[in-house]
Design an enzyme around this catalytic site. Structure first.
Site, PDB file in Angstrom:
ATOM      1  N   GLU A   1     -19.144 -90.939   2.510  1.00 45.98           N
ATOM      2  CA  GLU A   1     -18.938 -89.493   2.682  1.00 45.98           C
ATOM      3  C   GLU A   1     -18.170 -89.209   3.977  1.00 45.98           C
ATOM      4  O   GLU A   1     -18.680 -88.536   4.880  1.00 45.98           O
ATOM      5  CB  GLU A   1     -20.299 -88.777   2.752  1.00 45.98           C
ATOM      6  CG  GLU A   1     -21.208 -88.983   1.551  1.00 45.98           C
ATOM      7  CD  GLU A   1     -22.630 -88.474   1.786  1.00 45.98           C
ATOM      8  OE1 GLU A   1     -22.932 -87.965   2.894  1.00 45.98           O
ATOM      9  OE2 GLU A   1     -23.446 -88.599   0.866  1.00 45.98           O
ATOM     10  N   PRO A   2     -16.954 -89.703   4.122  1.00 47.48           N
ATOM     11  CA  PRO A   2     -16.236 -89.512   5.379  1.00 47.48           C
ATOM     12  C   PRO A   2     -15.728 -88.075   5.569  1.00 47.48           C
ATOM     13  O   PRO A   2     -15.288 -87.448   4.615  1.00 47.48           O
ATOM     14  CB  PRO A   2     -15.035 -90.456   5.239  1.00 47.48           C
ATOM     15  CG  PRO A   2     -14.804 -90.529   3.762  1.00 47.48           C
ATOM     16  CD  PRO A   2     -16.156 -90.428   3.122  1.00 47.48           C
TER      17      PRO A   2
ATOM     18  N   TYR B   1     -21.026 -79.388  22.394  1.00 52.22           N
ATOM     19  CA  TYR B   1     -21.376 -80.810  22.607  1.00 52.22           C
ATOM     20  C   TYR B   1     -20.747 -81.388  23.867  1.00 52.22           C
ATOM     21  O   TYR B   1     -20.784 -82.604  24.048  1.00 52.22           O
ATOM     22  CB  TYR B   1     -20.867 -81.683  21.443  1.00 52.22           C
ATOM     23  CG  TYR B   1     -21.077 -81.148  20.059  1.00 52.22           C
ATOM     24  CD1 TYR B   1     -22.349 -81.052  19.506  1.00 52.22           C
ATOM     25  CD2 TYR B   1     -19.989 -80.759  19.278  1.00 52.22           C
ATOM     26  CE1 TYR B   1     -22.523 -80.586  18.212  1.00 52.22           C
ATOM     27  CE2 TYR B   1     -20.162 -80.295  17.983  1.00 52.22           C
ATOM     28  CZ  TYR B   1     -21.432 -80.210  17.462  1.00 52.22           C
ATOM     29  OH  TYR B   1     -21.596 -79.751  16.191  1.00 52.22           O
TER      30      TYR B   1
ATOM     31  N   CYS C   1     -16.744 -63.893  27.258  1.00 51.97           N
ATOM     32  CA  CYS C   1     -17.552 -63.616  28.447  1.00 51.97           C
ATOM     33  C   CYS C   1     -18.752 -64.553  28.548  1.00 51.97           C
ATOM     34  O   CYS C   1     -19.906 -64.131  28.418  1.00 51.97           O
ATOM     35  CB  CYS C   1     -18.017 -62.168  28.415  1.00 51.97           C
ATOM     36  SG  CYS C   1     -16.604 -61.084  28.302  1.00 51.97           S
TER      37      CYS C   1
HETATM   38  N1  LLP Z   1     -22.447 -86.664   5.052  1.00 54.00           N
HETATM   39  C1  LLP Z   1     -23.425 -85.908   5.553  1.00 54.00           C
HETATM   40  C2  LLP Z   1     -24.679 -85.784   4.813  1.00 54.00           C
HETATM   41  C3  LLP Z   1     -23.233 -85.248   6.781  1.00 54.00           C
HETATM   42  O1  LLP Z   1     -24.222 -84.509   7.284  1.00 54.00           O
HETATM   43  C4  LLP Z   1     -22.015 -85.397   7.468  1.00 54.00           C
HETATM   44  C5  LLP Z   1     -21.794 -84.721   8.744  1.00 54.00           C
HETATM   45  C6  LLP Z   1     -21.004 -86.176   6.888  1.00 54.00           C
HETATM   46  C7  LLP Z   1     -21.256 -86.818   5.674  1.00 54.00           C
HETATM   47  C8  LLP Z   1     -19.646 -86.383   7.510  1.00 54.00           C
HETATM   48  O2  LLP Z   1     -19.729 -87.012   8.735  1.00 54.00           O
HETATM   49  P1  LLP Z   1     -18.377 -87.398   9.499  1.00 54.00           P
HETATM   50  O3  LLP Z   1     -17.676 -88.489   8.690  1.00 54.00           O
HETATM   51  O4  LLP Z   1     -17.533 -86.177   9.590  1.00 54.00           O
HETATM   52  O5  LLP Z   1     -18.835 -87.870  10.831  1.00 54.00           O
HETATM   53  N2  LLP Z   1     -20.093 -80.569  14.147  1.00 54.00           N
HETATM   54  C9  LLP Z   1     -20.215 -81.920  14.645  1.00 54.00           C
HETATM   55  C10 LLP Z   1     -20.360 -82.932  13.546  1.00 54.00           C
HETATM   56  C11 LLP Z   1     -21.516 -82.652  12.612  1.00 54.00           C
HETATM   57  C12 LLP Z   1     -21.620 -83.642  11.495  1.00 54.00           C
HETATM   58  C13 LLP Z   1     -22.553 -83.163  10.469  1.00 54.00           C
HETATM   59  N3  LLP Z   1     -22.694 -84.016   9.329  1.00 54.00           N
HETATM   60  C14 LLP Z   1     -19.026 -82.228  15.541  1.00 54.00           C
HETATM   61  O6  LLP Z   1     -18.198 -81.339  15.749  1.00 54.00           O
HETATM   62  O7  LLP Z   1     -18.914 -83.317  16.101  1.00 54.00           O
END
Ligand code: LLP
Length: 412
Positions: A274-275, A313, A339
């Site tokens: 799930e990228p 973050y 602000c």
């Molecule tokens: N699958 C599930 C169940 C997830 O919760 C996520 C991300 C992904 C796949 C995809 O993960 P990725 O490949 O994008 O790392 N807002 C945060 C990142 C939150 C990720 C949430 N879940 C940021 O800006 O770093």
């Protein structure tokens, strides 16, 4: 790959000069490269040697319809976490059998939506959710495909807020006994069909260890389920592969997939991933203009409502000039007009810059526009897609009227 490069001292996205783009569409604007999105998605699709394996793009990282369409055409499926995301992928004609529904709080309505559209699977995150799905499926009269999301108690490293696979995190189910019992229940139930096991341990992961450990845990469970005659169609190892924001050196999709396919080589289940970030992040920048210079602050026209990652973050994003110059470098804190002292986009960034200059905040494709808000009654930026020498608006800039549209004055 990176399609944001200087040509004759001017930053381009593919063949489009971003200084001209800024004049044409205004700022702040999100700008995406079609080529990068496509090639990043293909890096997953082409790395699989078994054509049954599937990469489901995490829609939450970048959900614009045009982008999803490119990703669909690259051969990916989708990982969704809400009825809104399901509606998006269905509206671009994604195959429901390539859609995985994750998330800890699926509502009854979302479950109905998922069953009715014939998705590949719900990744079930709790016992209560399993029973709710069963009840909804019974009411609809159509069995629901489910997989249990396990919480493998693995720390993927990185920021606490985006680590999801430790015991005590709200995601998945951690007790092995409970997972087995739920699978046995689903196996017997008339309105459930158990099709897989899933896990997702976090985001911005920089090595393969966590994936390897997750695969081992999930194999162990799948083997135990086989003792009860439960056979699974797929094992979903989630997303999370990191990217290089600064000087990180993450494994590539090819590294990840070769390593996992090697581990899967004697198994009969398909591998699903799930990228999100590793497909969308480096395909986008946030283009913004310097409004004022004060002390060591560059006050720009983008803000934390446009790109929340630095505030939320303390995430680092590189920043560069659109028109390259380096004669008078100084260290700047780049801040927006909101602000709050937390309204910053980058700190301690070395740039040669003047008021009115355009600058680009890099690697903003993932978790950028999707996390934008209207805080301080700021209209959301537009989104622009570059394809070779063409630029197209793929989401209009919001207007001040848009901000009032849903509100009513009820008090005299
Ligand atoms: N699958 C599930 C169940 C997830 O919760 C996520 C991300 C992904 C796949 C995809 O993960 P990725 O490949 O994008 O790392 N807002 C945060 C990142 C939150 C990720 C949430 N879940 C940021 O800006 O770093």
């Amino acid at each position: 790959m990176n399609t944001f490069e200087y040509i004759d001292g001017r930053l381009h996205c593919e063949d489009v000069d971003l200084s001209i783009l800024g004049e044409t569409y205004g700022t702040p604007s999100y700008v995406y490269s079609k080529k990068t999105i496509h090639e990043n998605a293909k890096a997953y699709v082409n790395s699989f040697t078994n054509s049954d394996n599937l990469a489901c793009f995490a829609v939450k990282s970048l959900s614009n319809l045009s982008i999803l369409n490119i990703i669909k055409n690259s051969g990916c499926g989708f990982d969704i976490v809400s009825g809104g995301e399901l509606n998006r992928v269905l509206s671009i004609g994604a195959e429901p059998k390539k859609v995985i529904f994750s998330g800890v709080g699926k509502t009854k309505k979302e479950i109905e939506q998922g069953i009715n559209s014939g998705i590949l699977s719900f990744n079930v995150e709790s016992e209560s959710e399993l029973y709710r799905i069963e009840k909804v499926a019974e009411e609809i009269g159509s069995p629901a495909p489910i997989s249990i999301r396990i919480n493998p108690d693995i720390d993927s490293g990185g920021h606490d807020y985006i680590t999801t696979g430790r015991k005590g995190d709200k995601f998945g189910i951690s007790e092995t006994r409970k997972i087995i019992d739920l699978c046995k229940h689903a196996h017997r139930a008339k309105h459930l069909k158990i099709v897989g096991l899933a896990c997702h341990i976090g985001s911005q992961i920089l090595d393969l260890d966590g994936f390897i450990k997750s695969a081992d845990k999930i194999f162990e469970l799948a083997d135990e389920l086989a003792n009860f005659d439960i056979s699974l169609e797929f094992l979903d190892l989630g997303g999370g592969l990191g990217i290089s924001y600064e000087d990180e050196v993450p494994p590539s999709p090819f590294d990840l997939i070769s390593c996992l396919e090697e581990k899967f080589k004697n198994r009969k289940e398909r591998l699903i991933l799930e990228p999100g970030r590793s497909i969308s992040a480096n395909a986008g920048i946030l283009l913004t203009q310097v409004e004022y210079i004060k002390d060591n602050f560059l006050i720009v026209d983008a803000a934390m409502n446009d790109l929340l990652r630095p505030s939320l973050y303390k995430a680092h994003h590189d920043v560069c000039n659109v028109i390259d110059k380096k004669d008078n470098l100084k260290k700047w804190n780049i801040v927006g007009p909101i602000c709050e002292s937390s309204d910053f986009l980058a700190k301690n960034i070395s740039l040669d810059v003047n008021e009115d200059d355009l600058i680009a905040i890099k690697n903003a494709g993932a978790y950028g526009f999707v996390m934008a808000s209207n805080y301080n009654s700021r209209p959301k930026a537009c989104e622009i897609l570059i394809d070779g020498n063409e630029s197209k608006i793929i989401r209009e800039r919001e207007t001040l009227d848009d901000l009032l549209e849903k509100e009513k004055i009820v008090n005299d």
